[in-house]
Design a protein around this motif. Structure first.
Motif, PDB file in Angstrom:
ATOM      1  N   GLU A  18      60.299 -13.773  59.271  1.00 45.19           N
ATOM      2  CA  GLU A  18      60.363 -12.979  61.027  1.00 45.19           C
ATOM      3  C   GLU A  18      60.728 -11.497  60.739  1.00 45.19           C
ATOM      4  OE1 GLU A  18      62.591 -13.357  64.821  1.00 45.19           O
ATOM      5  OE2 GLU A  18      63.582 -14.766  62.724  1.00 45.19           O
ATOM      6  N   ALA A  19      60.831 -10.631  58.963  1.00 42.12           N
ATOM      7  CA  ALA A  19      61.301  -9.853  59.713  1.00 42.12           C
ATOM      8  C   ALA A  19      60.032  -9.282  58.608  1.00 42.12           C
ATOM      9  CB  ALA A  19      62.911  -9.387  57.645  1.00 42.12           C
ATOM     10  N   GLY A  20      59.308  -9.922  58.410  1.00 42.95           N
ATOM     11  CA  GLY A  20      57.776  -8.956  57.749  1.00 42.95           C
ATOM     12  C   GLY A  20      56.853  -9.387  59.373  1.00 42.95           C
ATOM     13  N   LEU A  21      57.101 -10.314  59.800  1.00 39.23           N
ATOM     14  CA  LEU A  21      56.231 -10.153  61.149  1.00 39.23           C
ATOM     15  C   LEU A  21      56.607  -9.007  62.054  1.00 39.23           C
ATOM     16  CD1 LEU A  21      54.182 -12.294  62.172  1.00 39.23           C
ATOM     17  CD2 LEU A  21      55.768 -13.070  63.568  1.00 39.23           C
ATOM     18  N   ARG A  46      59.100 -18.202  46.680  1.00 40.69           N
ATOM     19  CA  ARG A  46      60.694 -19.422  47.122  1.00 40.69           C
ATOM     20  C   ARG A  46      60.526 -18.956  48.537  1.00 40.69           C
ATOM     21  NH1 ARG A  46      65.022 -21.899  45.702  1.00 40.69           N
ATOM     22  NH2 ARG A  46      67.124 -21.496  46.830  1.00 40.69           N
ATOM     23  N   SER A  47      60.158 -18.042  49.090  1.00 38.74           N
ATOM     24  CA  SER A  47      60.549 -17.525  50.509  1.00 38.74           C
ATOM     25  C   SER A  47      59.327 -18.212  51.295  1.00 38.74           C
ATOM     26  CB  SER A  47      61.037 -16.163  51.053  1.00 38.74           C
ATOM     27  OG  SER A  47      61.443 -15.628  50.164  1.00 38.74           O
ATOM     28  N   ILE A  48      58.182 -17.893  50.585  1.00 42.87           N
ATOM     29  CA  ILE A  48      56.769 -18.863  51.768  1.00 42.87           C
ATOM     30  C   ILE A  48      56.683 -19.824  51.025  1.00 42.87           C
ATOM     31  CG2 ILE A  48      54.159 -18.455  50.771  1.00 42.87           C
ATOM     32  CD1 ILE A  48      54.668 -16.055  50.080  1.00 42.87           C
ATOM     33  N   LEU A  49      57.007 -20.389  50.191  1.00 45.45           N
ATOM     34  CA  LEU A  49      57.466 -22.884  49.825  1.00 45.45           C
ATOM     35  C   LEU A  49      58.475 -22.658  51.111  1.00 45.45           C
ATOM     36  CD1 LEU A  49      57.018 -21.909  46.129  1.00 45.45           C
ATOM     37  CD2 LEU A  49      55.339 -23.114  47.598  1.00 45.45           C
ATOM     38  N   ALA A  96      51.309  -8.924  51.234  1.00 44.50           N
ATOM     39  CA  ALA A  96      51.088  -7.898  52.791  1.00 44.50           C
ATOM     40  C   ALA A  96      52.466  -7.520  52.844  1.00 44.50           C
ATOM     41  CB  ALA A  96      50.546  -8.089  53.600  1.00 44.50           C
ATOM     42  N   ASP A  97      53.413  -8.130  52.961  1.00 40.79           N
ATOM     43  CA  ASP A  97      55.363  -7.790  52.542  1.00 40.79           C
ATOM     44  C   ASP A  97      55.950  -8.043  50.782  1.00 40.79           C
ATOM     45  OD1 ASP A  97      55.340 -10.044  52.781  1.00 40.79           O
ATOM     46  OD2 ASP A  97      56.032 -10.745  54.600  1.00 40.79           O
ATOM     47  N   GLY A  98      57.714  -8.045  51.656  1.00 45.05           N
ATOM     48  CA  GLY A  98      58.103  -7.746  50.186  1.00 45.05           C
ATOM     49  C   GLY A  98      58.336  -9.833  50.279  1.00 45.05           C
ATOM     50  N   ALA A  99      58.270 -10.670  51.071  1.00 44.42           N
ATOM     51  CA  ALA A  99      59.006 -11.615  50.406  1.00 44.42           C
ATOM     52  C   ALA A  99      57.827 -12.780  49.016  1.00 44.42           C
ATOM     53  CB  ALA A  99      58.011 -12.573  51.513  1.00 44.42           C
ATOM     54  N   ASN A 100      59.487 -12.893  48.321  1.00 43.93           N
ATOM     55  CA  ASN A 100      58.565 -14.076  47.111  1.00 43.93           C
ATOM     56  C   ASN A 100      58.362 -15.031  47.507  1.00 43.93           C
ATOM     57  OD1 ASN A 100      60.869 -15.177  47.599  1.00 43.93           O
ATOM     58  ND2 ASN A 100      62.408 -14.098  46.729  1.00 43.93           N
ATOM     59  N   PRO A 157      63.283 -21.726  41.739  1.00 40.96           N
ATOM     60  CA  PRO A 157      65.018 -21.711  41.569  1.00 40.96           C
ATOM     61  C   PRO A 157      64.769 -19.839  41.716  1.00 40.96           C
ATOM     62  CG  PRO A 157      64.356 -22.062  39.292  1.00 40.96           C
ATOM     63  CD  PRO A 157      62.833 -22.445  40.256  1.00 40.96           C
ATOM     64  N   ALA A 158      66.232 -20.148  42.592  1.00 34.46           N
ATOM     65  CA  ALA A 158      67.218 -18.694  42.646  1.00 34.46           C
ATOM     66  C   ALA A 158      67.235 -18.046  41.709  1.00 34.46           C
ATOM     67  CB  ALA A 158      68.189 -18.892  44.045  1.00 34.46           C
ATOM     68  N   ASP A 159      67.356 -18.573  40.884  1.00 31.36           N
ATOM     69  CA  ASP A 159      68.186 -17.838  39.719  1.00 31.36           C
ATOM     70  C   ASP A 159      66.391 -17.391  38.541  1.00 31.36           C
ATOM     71  OD1 ASP A 159      67.011 -20.242  38.463  1.00 31.36           O
ATOM     72  OD2 ASP A 159      69.188 -20.626  37.646  1.00 31.36           O
ATOM     73  N   ALA A 160      65.394 -17.862  38.976  1.00 38.20           N
ATOM     74  CA  ALA A 160      64.422 -17.079  38.073  1.00 38.20           C
ATOM     75  C   ALA A 160      63.847 -16.270  39.151  1.00 38.20           C
ATOM     76  CB  ALA A 160      63.652 -18.491  37.940  1.00 38.20           C
ATOM     77  N   GLY A 161      64.542 -15.135  39.904  1.00 36.88           N
ATOM     78  CA  GLY A 161      64.078 -14.706  40.611  1.00 36.88           C
ATOM     79  C   GLY A 161      63.154 -14.887  42.046  1.00 36.88           C
ATOM     80  N   GLY A 162      62.834 -16.382  42.421  1.00 41.04           N
ATOM     81  CA  GLY A 162      62.226 -16.325  43.324  1.00 41.04           C
ATOM     82  C   GLY A 162      60.548 -16.495  42.877  1.00 41.04           C
ATOM     83  N   MET A 163      60.293 -16.318  42.352  1.00 39.71           N
ATOM     84  CA  MET A 163      59.267 -16.121  41.818  1.00 39.71           C
ATOM     85  C   MET A 163      58.348 -17.227  41.026  1.00 39.71           C
ATOM     86  SD  MET A 163      57.571 -13.843  43.369  1.00 39.71           S
ATOM     87  CE  MET A 163      55.895 -12.916  42.915  1.00 39.71           C
ATOM     88  N   LEU A 164      57.027 -17.971  41.670  1.00 39.82           N
ATOM     89  CA  LEU A 164      56.418 -18.601  40.768  1.00 39.82           C
ATOM     90  C   LEU A 164      55.949 -17.889  39.178  1.00 39.82           C
ATOM     91  CD1 LEU A 164      53.759 -20.906  43.565  1.00 39.82           C
ATOM     92  CD2 LEU A 164      56.566 -21.243  41.962  1.00 39.82           C
ATOM     93  N   ASP A 165      56.078 -18.491  37.741  1.00 42.16           N
ATOM     94  CA  ASP A 165      55.738 -18.483  36.534  1.00 42.16           C
ATOM     95  C   ASP A 165      53.652 -18.279  37.029  1.00 42.16           C
ATOM     96  OD1 ASP A 165      54.593 -17.989  33.879  1.00 42.16           O
ATOM     97  OD2 ASP A 165      56.346 -18.704  33.410  1.00 42.16           O
ATOM     98  N   LEU A 166      53.645 -17.136  36.547  1.00 43.53           N
ATOM     99  CA  LEU A 166      51.530 -17.083  36.647  1.00 43.53           C
ATOM    100  C   LEU A 166      51.138 -17.796  35.749  1.00 43.53           C
ATOM    101  CD1 LEU A 166      51.160 -13.312  37.863  1.00 43.53           C
ATOM    102  CD2 LEU A 166      51.829 -15.739  39.256  1.00 43.53           C
TER     103      LEU A 166
END
Length: 414
Positions: free
Chosen positions: A173-176, A238-241, A232-236, A303-312
């Protein structure tokens, strides 16, 4: 403006919408009705149905005029782009002409917001109504719906379209609020809830109709979908999923589509200067599949402890397995289906074949090869009568290096 010039502008403007698919459409044709069109044929292939058929769709906007000023949209009101607009009769004629020439088998129609949400939705519905009622078109129709439109217009859209979609655009909602302040997340969710209720009510009515009563017409039989812009925004991730998981659970969406942000001309300084790596979009689709079909949760995948980003560098299932070596090796002849689905390299079809085949006797490595299981990726995590992993799980970092794709393959997504 000539129709061909409008088509060039409005087909190009529609390319940013990734949620163009025909999956879930019921088989339907016009034989015996005197109409035209079908969802069963073959043509110029752009999307796939669940049974593997390729279906071509005319994908256009009704107009690229828009009263909104979403920062990430090339068609925003402040954008300096060439504008065009079809009237409803032109879209109907184009669809029929393209179908008769065997170019397409259906229509994907979206639009910028003109005058008001209700006015725009009325125009989209009129195209679908005219195709269905005036021309008895039996091909596939996907309408992009306007969240703020009146409920009766959404109801009309579902009577004529196979699939409806409402784009949430951004995962938070913040990004929107920052990039598309005219769009409100509660309104988008309310429209999704309205569609879910109508789709489920229609299914119940068709299932529970009384004896001798005709089935009511289908309402959006291919369900609803949405799209989120990634990067486009700062969502990681984890937030997207988390947003996707919520949409699947609460609104029974058929698909969430992920579209990597693409820099646009005269972009706002609030937007990033370059696109995210395309492999990020690819990993989100893989993670989405794990959520929907493999029994994974968001905490398992990101997982939150991994920074919320998927391994590329590696796919999300392999990343989970390397973080949890204590879960392996899995005995392929004894493990449950749910546990087998957690093994890297095993898809749902392979797991179903394994479960069916082992009823005839214990499976060995040669049996897996005959089932077309990718042995290089799966054997480090499996226990078989003729195979015991040799310490690979004792050193996850070394195993990761062995199983990660070579750099030149990873670069294909960069």
């Amino acid at each position: 403006m000539e129709t061909v010039d409008k088509l060039a502008i409005l087909a190009d403007a529609a390319k940013y919408d990734a949620s163009c698919a025909s999956s879930g459409a019921s088989k339907r044709h016009s034989l015996g009705t005197g109409g035209i069109g079908s969802t069963e044929g073959m043509g110029i292939c752009h999307s796939y149905t669940p049974d593997g058929r390729c279906v071509s769709l005319l994908k256009i906007l009704l107009t690229n005029f828009c009263i909104y000023d979403c920062a990430y949209c090339v068609n925003r009101v402040s954008s300096n782009v060439r504008r065009a607009r079809f009237n409803t009769d032109e879209v109907v004629k184009l669809t029929l002409d393209f179908y008769k020439r065997n170019y397409i088998e259906g229509l994907f129609l979206s639009s910028g917001i003109i005058r008001s949400s209700d006015y725009t939705m009325e125009q989209l519905v009129e195209v679908a109504r005219s195709l269905r009622e005036d021309h008895r078109f039996a091909g596939y129709i996907h309408l992009k719906t306007i969240p703020d439109a009146a409920p009766e217009l959404l109801a009309a859209a579902g009577r004529y379209a196979d699939r409806l979609s409402i784009n949430v655009e951004l995962p938070t909602e913040a990004g929107l609020a920052e990039l598309a302040p005219e769009k409100k997340l509660p309104g988008i969710r309310a429209a999704m809830g309205e569609l879910r209720w109508r789709i489920e009510e229609n299914r119940e009515q068709r299932r529970d109709r009384g004896a001798g009563r005709a089935k009511p017409p289908r309402f959006a039989p291919a369900g609803q979908s949405t799209q989120m812009i990634v990067g486009a925004d700062g969502a990681n991730d984890r937030s997207i999923l988390h947003t996707s998981d919520n949409l699947y659970g609460n609104y029974r969406l058929r698909r969430v589509y992920y579209s990597a942000f693409s820099p646009i001309p005269d972009a706002s300084i609030r937007l990033p200067s370059k696109a995210p790596p395309l492999v990020r979009e690819h990993r989100l689709y893989q993670a989405d599949w794990l959520l929907r079909f493999y029994g994974f949760g968001v905490d398992d995948i990101a997982p939150a402890d991994a920074g919320g980003m998927l391994d590329l560098d590696i796919d999300p299932k392999l990343a989970w397995a390397l973080r949890h070596p204590e879960q392996f090796p899995v005995d392929i002849n004894r493990a449950s289906r749910e546990l087998l689905l957690r093994v890297p390299g095993l898809g749902t079809r392979n797991v179903d074949r394994i479960v069916a085949s082992r009823r005839q006797g214990a499976l060995r490595v040669d049996d897996l090869a005959r089932l077309r299981v990718p042995l290089r990726k799966t054997l480090p995590f499996l226990l078989l009568p003729d195979h015991v992993p040799r310490g690979g799980l004792d050193n996850p970092a070394r195993l990761r290096a062995q199983l990660a794709p070579p750099p030149q393959q990873a670069d294909l997504f960069a």
